[in-house]
Design a protein around this motif. Sequence first.
Motif, PDB file in Angstrom:
ATOM      1  N   GLN A 323       4.386   0.939   5.109  1.00  0.00           N
ATOM      2  CA  GLN A 323       3.503   0.104   4.300  1.00  0.00           C
ATOM      3  C   GLN A 323       4.283  -0.627   3.212  1.00  0.00           C
ATOM      4  O   GLN A 323       4.062  -1.813   2.959  1.00  0.00           O
ATOM      5  N   LEU A 371      -4.064   2.973   3.236  1.00  0.00           N
ATOM      6  CA  LEU A 371      -3.645   1.674   3.762  1.00  0.00           C
ATOM      7  C   LEU A 371      -3.706   1.634   5.287  1.00  0.00           C
ATOM      8  O   LEU A 371      -4.036   0.597   5.878  1.00  0.00           O
ATOM      9  N   THR A 372      -3.424   2.758   5.934  1.00  0.00           N
ATOM     10  CA  THR A 372      -3.513   2.824   7.395  1.00  0.00           C
ATOM     11  C   THR A 372      -4.958   2.663   7.853  1.00  0.00           C
ATOM     12  O   THR A 372      -5.234   2.000   8.861  1.00  0.00           O
TER      13      THR A 372
END
Length: 408
Positions: A323, A371-372
Amino acid sequence: MVPNGWKIKKLDEICEINPRKPSEPDDCFVSFISMSQLSEDGRIISKDTKNYDEVSKGFTSFKDNDVLVAKITPCFENGKGALVNNLTNGIGFGSTEFHVLRAKKTSDPQFIFYLTRTNAFRARGTMNMQGSAGHRRVTTDFIKVYKVLTPPLPEQQKIATILSTWDKAIDTTERLIDNSKQLKKALMQQLLTGKKRLLDDNGKPFEGEWVSSQLKDITDFIKDGTHGTHKRYESGIPMLSAKNITKQYTVDFDDAPRISEEDYNKIHAKYTIKSGDILLTVVGTLGRVAIVPDELVEKFTLQRSVAIMRVNAQSAYNQFLKQLFSSSEFTNLLHRKSNSTAQAGIYLGELGKLKIDLPPLKEQQKIAAVLTNTDKEIELLEQQLADLQQEKKALMQVLLTGKVRVKV
């Protein structure tokens, strides 16, 4: 076979082709649309407001509900065009490379627009282009005599309404994707810099100190792909380059050159690529990143445009680094540190010296999870968009040919 009640007509029987310039409006202002302001999926990206006298000579004129079709290569083949509406004073001017189609009273403008979006229209127009290489154009004569299946006006309007419903769904989904990407960008700016701290397993904000580390200190090795020249084959072991690392953080084997098993074994005599390794593009397209998945279907090697990093699990979490590496800030850092040759690239020594700020391992894992999940939501929306686009394409094929009839 012509559907019952439909007729085969030339385009100039159902619309005016390149009609006359409209009169100057009272307040002198009109819209202006250049070729670059049309999208390849048939939409107006933006338009400007100009004085009538400024654009009335030397540009193509049009009015609300006119259909624009790019005439020059490759804009025609790529689908540049639009149904124009909400023009200033209902009048517009634009590129001289537009054909203008204005529906007659027995025709629906939106139906004509969809006719110009068909593969058949684009393919036939491309075959009949005239002019020198690089400047080939679809002629007015081709547009005039192009034959289309034409239903009665009420059926045209019904077909146009159905297809526009799909367009609205596509527009809505695209906006959702854009909003989700902007949300993720904002989250990355907050979470990857420590400006916002997430909650730990006890429901309290993380409080551990962030540590500045060089990449070479948190990875077991940083290496780029093979530098040797190897004979290429139609089958064999894929040798991936930067183009095989996708924007979706995955490894794509499409169009990858292949090398022999013998050459592969020579390249990997001293090291292997393992699941969990981070792949980062470091030549040409900088900053594309992927993690080698656990369930990889086939082994592969890499060209020198891709660096391999194996993360020290005691110091960093590979999903967090993925990320971080995908952020615009890190990509900008790569460009600043890259060499000044024609093709941007960063030397591995310089890559290893890059400093990044790392939160405690547990916090890295939490940040990566948030974030995933956002990535998965975007991926789902993008799949929905692809499905809608495919459904609309199929509908156009059956509705505009009368293979499926609508109830009026």
